[in-house]
Design an enzyme around this catalytic site. Sequence first.
Site, PDB file in Angstrom:
ATOM      1  N   HIS A 161      43.829  35.746  46.128  1.00 58.81           N
ATOM      2  CA  HIS A 161      43.796  35.090  44.828  1.00 58.81           C
ATOM      3  C   HIS A 161      43.579  33.591  45.015  1.00 58.81           C
ATOM      4  CE1 HIS A 161      45.457  33.642  40.923  1.00 58.81           C
ATOM      5  NE2 HIS A 161      44.939  34.776  40.470  1.00 58.81           N
ATOM      6  N   SER A 364      44.233  52.863  44.087  1.00 63.07           N
ATOM      7  CA  SER A 364      43.856  51.732  43.240  1.00 63.07           C
ATOM      8  C   SER A 364      43.481  52.172  41.828  1.00 63.07           C
ATOM      9  CB  SER A 364      42.684  50.971  43.865  1.00 63.07           C
ATOM     10  OG  SER A 364      42.245  49.929  43.024  1.00 63.07           O
TER      11      SER A 364
END
Length: 453
Positions: A161, A364
């Site tokens: 991130h 996921s």
Amino acid sequence: MAMTSHVTDQLLPTVVSKKEEKKIEIEEKNGDMNLAIAQGKGHTQAHLASLINQYVDTLNQCSLRNLGFSDNQDFNYDALASLLHFHLNNAGDPFLGSNFSLNSMAFEVCVLNWFANIWEIEKHNYWGYVTTGGIEGNLHGILVGREQLPNGILYTSQDSHYSIFKIARMYRMKCIKVSTLVSGEIDCIDLKAILLAHKDKPAIINLNIGTTLKGGIDDVDNVIQTLHECGFSSDQFYIHCDGAVFGMMLPFVKQAPNITFKKPIGSVTISGHKFLGCPIPCGIVITRLQYINALSKDVEYIASKDVTITGSRCGHAPIFLWYAIKRKGLIGVQNEVQKCIINARYLKHRLRDVGICAMLNKFSNIVIFERPLDKDFIRRWNLACYGNIAHVVVMQHVTIEMLDSFISELLHKRPTWFKDGCYKPLCVAKDIGSENCVCSKHNYDVIQNLWSK
């Protein structure tokens, strides 16, 4: 007197003429809503209610196509509306309380105990708090690591991130990017080579428990083994886990990697408003109690310890999180996790069936596919894009009907993005792997079948 008058004049609001006020209102118009704040008289409750209702209508429309970001919009906190009559401020250490009695620290500690349990750390061994979101959790976790290892180097994957790199600049830490696999997972071969080249400095490792774009899960066990192979003892490294969405989901997925403090990790953070769903951005960070004294400072004013990033914290957020957990229960959370993963698999198969490159990592709920070539389409569906790829994050509010509508519109728009109208899938093999790419180079048979229809 002159000096007093001068100071008073500075503090008084500037008088704005009707003409200037009208100009300001025009400049601040947002669509059909005039949001300008008048410099003179206030507005009636009815007028303000009308503006808010217009805004709510806009939000309802946006929610019908909210696919690209990991915020769960499927929640209802009407039962907590009465709390909005109070300012709640959780200033100080949640485990010590403070002399400001309008706080929700009892709720905060209950939430923290719940997460400590699923991440397997005893109550007397952990410390944490409810943050403003995952980024604040990263700020705190990496700060704890930096305080434990002041001359340590921060290592993180290139798919991390953006906040991790910002934090490195803020803390003036040396930060080294590590390569990733196609899945988005950190490449431990590259990590090993980098660690061996910097054996003279301790290692502060940021691991992604689900990368933002692809949902790649860094292998904690492999990273720990790599550290030991490079000669780093347990007191020479600190591991922070950025859990964002998956730190909440993985404990409820069979055979998924286990996020646990039984391993030599230092801290874990997640975003509370993502999977659990909350109208206020928030998060949770948990670390080992033994690390906190280095950050803690007594503050007489609040009769508590200052050990958080922001000091004063939203007292409503812990109650929202507490309410969501109490209402869902472990079984409810598990069912929602399964639903999101099943719907993500549905989307991936639908995209592949119609000849669109798509990838979905194991465990996921993030489906990656070729980037649409229309900015209006991207904005309409709130898609997040990077380079040649985009993704859909299948959260609780994302229904099969919404996914079908998205695919239908994508198929309708797609031919218009090419000059000759021919079906020409982008090659995104380098982004999602050749096995997931259906361009003419990597999947000739699929394209031939589509053209023959």
